[in-house]
Design a protein around this motif. Sequence first.
Motif, PDB file in Angstrom:
ATOM      1  N   ALA A 125       0.760  -1.048   0.143  1.00 54.06           N
ATOM      2  CA  ALA A 125       0.007  -0.031   0.017  1.00 54.06           C
ATOM      3  C   ALA A 125       0.938   1.289   0.000  1.00 54.06           C
ATOM      4  O   ALA A 125       1.793   1.309   0.481  1.00 54.06           O
ATOM      5  CB  ALA A 125      -1.024   0.061   1.216  1.00 54.06           C
ATOM      6  N   VAL A 126       0.236   2.156  -0.691  1.00 53.11           N
ATOM      7  CA  VAL A 126       1.067   3.736  -0.644  1.00 53.11           C
ATOM      8  C   VAL A 126       0.852   4.218   0.896  1.00 53.11           C
ATOM      9  O   VAL A 126      -0.214   4.136   1.311  1.00 53.11           O
ATOM     10  CB  VAL A 126       0.554   4.505  -1.779  1.00 53.11           C
ATOM     11  CG1 VAL A 126       1.350   5.950  -1.698  1.00 53.11           C
ATOM     12  CG2 VAL A 126       0.600   3.929  -3.206  1.00 53.11           C
ATOM     13  N   ILE A 127       1.899   5.020   1.275  1.00 55.93           N
ATOM     14  CA  ILE A 127       1.890   5.318   2.769  1.00 55.93           C
ATOM     15  C   ILE A 127       2.738   6.672   2.608  1.00 55.93           C
ATOM     16  O   ILE A 127       3.844   6.983   1.988  1.00 55.93           O
ATOM     17  CB  ILE A 127       2.289   4.117   3.875  1.00 55.93           C
ATOM     18  CG1 ILE A 127       2.036   4.812   5.070  1.00 55.93           C
ATOM     19  CG2 ILE A 127       3.738   4.154   3.463  1.00 55.93           C
ATOM     20  CD1 ILE A 127       2.336   3.859   6.168  1.00 55.93           C
ATOM     21  N   CYS A 128       2.393   7.645   3.453  1.00 55.01           N
ATOM     22  CA  CYS A 128       2.855   8.952   3.540  1.00 55.01           C
ATOM     23  C   CYS A 128       4.064   8.787   4.873  1.00 55.01           C
ATOM     24  O   CYS A 128       4.039   7.815   5.486  1.00 55.01           O
ATOM     25  CB  CYS A 128       2.016  10.086   3.785  1.00 55.01           C
ATOM     26  SG  CYS A 128       1.059   9.975   5.634  1.00 55.01           S
ATOM     27  N   GLY A 129       4.645   9.707   5.050  1.00 54.71           N
ATOM     28  CA  GLY A 129       5.796   9.675   6.004  1.00 54.71           C
ATOM     29  C   GLY A 129       5.418   9.682   7.447  1.00 54.71           C
ATOM     30  O   GLY A 129       5.811   8.899   8.229  1.00 54.71           O
ATOM     31  N   SER A 130       4.422  10.375   7.653  1.00 55.84           N
ATOM     32  CA  SER A 130       3.644  10.471   9.262  1.00 55.84           C
ATOM     33  C   SER A 130       3.023   9.059   9.471  1.00 55.84           C
ATOM     34  O   SER A 130       3.281   8.566  10.623  1.00 55.84           O
ATOM     35  CB  SER A 130       2.779  11.676   9.498  1.00 55.84           C
ATOM     36  OG  SER A 130       1.730  11.635   8.483  1.00 55.84           O
ATOM     37  N   CYS A 131       2.286   8.561   8.472  1.00 52.94           N
ATOM     38  CA  CYS A 131       1.718   7.331   8.798  1.00 52.94           C
ATOM     39  C   CYS A 131       2.682   6.191   8.814  1.00 52.94           C
ATOM     40  O   CYS A 131       2.406   5.285   9.574  1.00 52.94           O
ATOM     41  CB  CYS A 131       0.709   7.084   7.741  1.00 52.94           C
ATOM     42  SG  CYS A 131      -0.845   8.184   7.489  1.00 52.94           S
ATOM     43  N   HIS A 132       3.683   6.165   7.833  1.00 54.62           N
ATOM     44  CA  HIS A 132       4.744   4.981   7.955  1.00 54.62           C
ATOM     45  C   HIS A 132       5.548   5.145   9.346  1.00 54.62           C
ATOM     46  O   HIS A 132       5.746   4.019   9.862  1.00 54.62           O
ATOM     47  CB  HIS A 132       5.580   5.320   7.010  1.00 54.62           C
ATOM     48  CG  HIS A 132       6.465   4.508   6.438  1.00 54.62           C
ATOM     49  ND1 HIS A 132       7.834   4.168   6.971  1.00 54.62           N
ATOM     50  CD2 HIS A 132       6.384   3.274   5.800  1.00 54.62           C
ATOM     51  CE1 HIS A 132       8.479   3.055   6.490  1.00 54.62           C
ATOM     52  NE2 HIS A 132       7.611   2.409   5.875  1.00 54.62           N
ATOM     53  N   HIS A 133       5.649   6.263   9.995  1.00 49.51           N
ATOM     54  CA  HIS A 133       6.291   6.252  11.116  1.00 49.51           C
ATOM     55  C   HIS A 133       5.324   5.933  12.133  1.00 49.51           C
ATOM     56  O   HIS A 133       5.980   4.885  13.086  1.00 49.51           O
ATOM     57  CB  HIS A 133       6.672   7.736  11.486  1.00 49.51           C
ATOM     58  CG  HIS A 133       7.289   7.789  12.854  1.00 49.51           C
ATOM     59  ND1 HIS A 133       8.662   7.703  12.870  1.00 49.51           N
ATOM     60  CD2 HIS A 133       6.800   8.653  14.072  1.00 49.51           C
ATOM     61  CE1 HIS A 133       8.977   7.739  14.287  1.00 49.51           C
ATOM     62  NE2 HIS A 133       7.871   8.211  15.044  1.00 49.51           N
ATOM     63  N   ALA A 134       4.095   6.124  12.448  1.00 51.16           N
ATOM     64  CA  ALA A 134       3.302   5.790  13.337  1.00 51.16           C
ATOM     65  C   ALA A 134       2.973   3.975  13.104  1.00 51.16           C
ATOM     66  O   ALA A 134       2.776   3.337  13.802  1.00 51.16           O
ATOM     67  CB  ALA A 134       1.951   6.349  12.957  1.00 51.16           C
ATOM     68  N   LYS A 135       3.069   3.735  11.682  1.00 49.27           N
ATOM     69  CA  LYS A 135       2.576   2.223  11.440  1.00 49.27           C
ATOM     70  C   LYS A 135       3.880   1.484  11.925  1.00 49.27           C
ATOM     71  O   LYS A 135       3.959   0.208  12.390  1.00 49.27           O
ATOM     72  CB  LYS A 135       2.591   1.815  10.198  1.00 49.27           C
ATOM     73  CG  LYS A 135       2.190   0.463   9.559  1.00 49.27           C
ATOM     74  CD  LYS A 135       1.717   0.403   8.421  1.00 49.27           C
ATOM     75  CE  LYS A 135       1.521  -1.150   7.897  1.00 49.27           C
ATOM     76  NZ  LYS A 135       2.726  -1.851   7.897  1.00 49.27           N
ATOM     77  N   THR A 136       5.234   1.897  11.688  1.00 47.32           N
ATOM     78  CA  THR A 136       6.466   1.232  12.287  1.00 47.32           C
ATOM     79  C   THR A 136       6.291   0.921  13.771  1.00 47.32           C
ATOM     80  O   THR A 136       6.690   0.077  14.079  1.00 47.32           O
ATOM     81  CB  THR A 136       7.404   2.176  11.493  1.00 47.32           C
ATOM     82  OG1 THR A 136       7.740   2.127  10.180  1.00 47.32           O
ATOM     83  CG2 THR A 136       8.867   1.365  12.076  1.00 47.32           C
ATOM     84  N   ASP A 137       5.955   2.100  14.441  1.00 48.28           N
ATOM     85  CA  ASP A 137       5.825   2.021  15.674  1.00 48.28           C
ATOM     86  C   ASP A 137       5.018   0.989  16.365  1.00 48.28           C
ATOM     87  O   ASP A 137       5.065   0.247  17.180  1.00 48.28           O
ATOM     88  CB  ASP A 137       5.595   3.367  16.369  1.00 48.28           C
ATOM     89  CG  ASP A 137       6.519   4.431  16.280  1.00 48.28           C
ATOM     90  OD1 ASP A 137       7.956   3.992  16.224  1.00 48.28           O
ATOM     91  OD2 ASP A 137       6.490   5.699  16.476  1.00 48.28           O
ATOM     92  N   TRP A 138       3.672   1.044  15.476  1.00 48.13           N
ATOM     93  CA  TRP A 138       2.846   0.100  15.922  1.00 48.13           C
ATOM     94  C   TRP A 138       3.049  -1.290  15.596  1.00 48.13           C
ATOM     95  O   TRP A 138       3.005  -2.276  16.433  1.00 48.13           O
ATOM     96  CB  TRP A 138       1.577   0.193  15.178  1.00 48.13           C
ATOM     97  CG  TRP A 138       0.335  -0.634  15.307  1.00 48.13           C
ATOM     98  CD1 TRP A 138      -0.417  -0.917  16.233  1.00 48.13           C
ATOM     99  CD2 TRP A 138       0.072  -1.673  14.604  1.00 48.13           C
ATOM    100  NE1 TRP A 138      -1.311  -2.037  15.952  1.00 48.13           N
ATOM    101  CE2 TRP A 138      -0.817  -2.594  15.038  1.00 48.13           C
ATOM    102  CE3 TRP A 138       0.445  -2.144  13.154  1.00 48.13           C
ATOM    103  CZ2 TRP A 138      -1.586  -3.674  14.063  1.00 48.13           C
ATOM    104  CZ3 TRP A 138       0.212  -3.349  12.321  1.00 48.13           C
ATOM    105  CH2 TRP A 138      -0.750  -3.892  12.994  1.00 48.13           C
ATOM    106  N   GLU A 139       3.910  -1.562  14.547  1.00 45.50           N
ATOM    107  CA  GLU A 139       4.530  -2.893  14.164  1.00 45.50           C
ATOM    108  C   GLU A 139       5.384  -3.443  15.223  1.00 45.50           C
ATOM    109  O   GLU A 139       5.452  -4.599  15.451  1.00 45.50           O
ATOM    110  CB  GLU A 139       5.277  -2.756  12.789  1.00 45.50           C
ATOM    111  CG  GLU A 139       4.072  -2.865  11.638  1.00 45.50           C
ATOM    112  CD  GLU A 139       5.066  -2.600  10.207  1.00 45.50           C
ATOM    113  OE1 GLU A 139       6.176  -2.470  10.355  1.00 45.50           O
ATOM    114  OE2 GLU A 139       4.147  -2.992   9.225  1.00 45.50           O
TER     115      GLU A 139
END
Length: 170
Positions: A125-139
């Motif tokens: 999926a395409v992801i922006c920088g702020s969402c990518h940072h939040a998703k990485t923390d969640w992962e």
Amino acid sequence: MPRTRRCRYPNCHAMVAFPDHYCQQHYEHEAEYLASRQRWARSNDKQYTHKYNTVTRYRNEDKRQQYSFYRTRQWSHLRQRVLERDHYLCAYCKVQGVITPAKTVDHVRPVEAFPDDKDNINNLAVICGSCHHAKTDWERSYYGTGQGNELQSVTPIDDVSAIVVLMNEK
């Protein structure tokens, strides 16, 4: 023809051959100038080199294969197909009702936990920088990915909207 430059002495316009900095008339200032340059270089050395090579990467074979995958033609074609499929818009922001342009393609299920899905277009999926940072923390908290963490055996979440809900709860 040798390289030349102007004498460093104020208001002296004489030309000097490299590597000298002062003409014959002002040559007594050369040693003092070189000493001041060395003092400056020693005092400012850390200012320019402290950020060099600060990121420590995994050095095991699994991570080496993961990093090398992102340099393949297969990944560049997959990435381009996903960007065009999602119209260069962040899928995670779109679920929240926000339109955000993005150029990063992310694995919905992390490659570290699910290496067989790294080239599955339905897992991208395409992801922006702020969402990518939040998703990485969640992962890191949910799957146990990342350096120093241990992978946890949990049920994979494939739905972007469910991930957004879980990301925002944290």
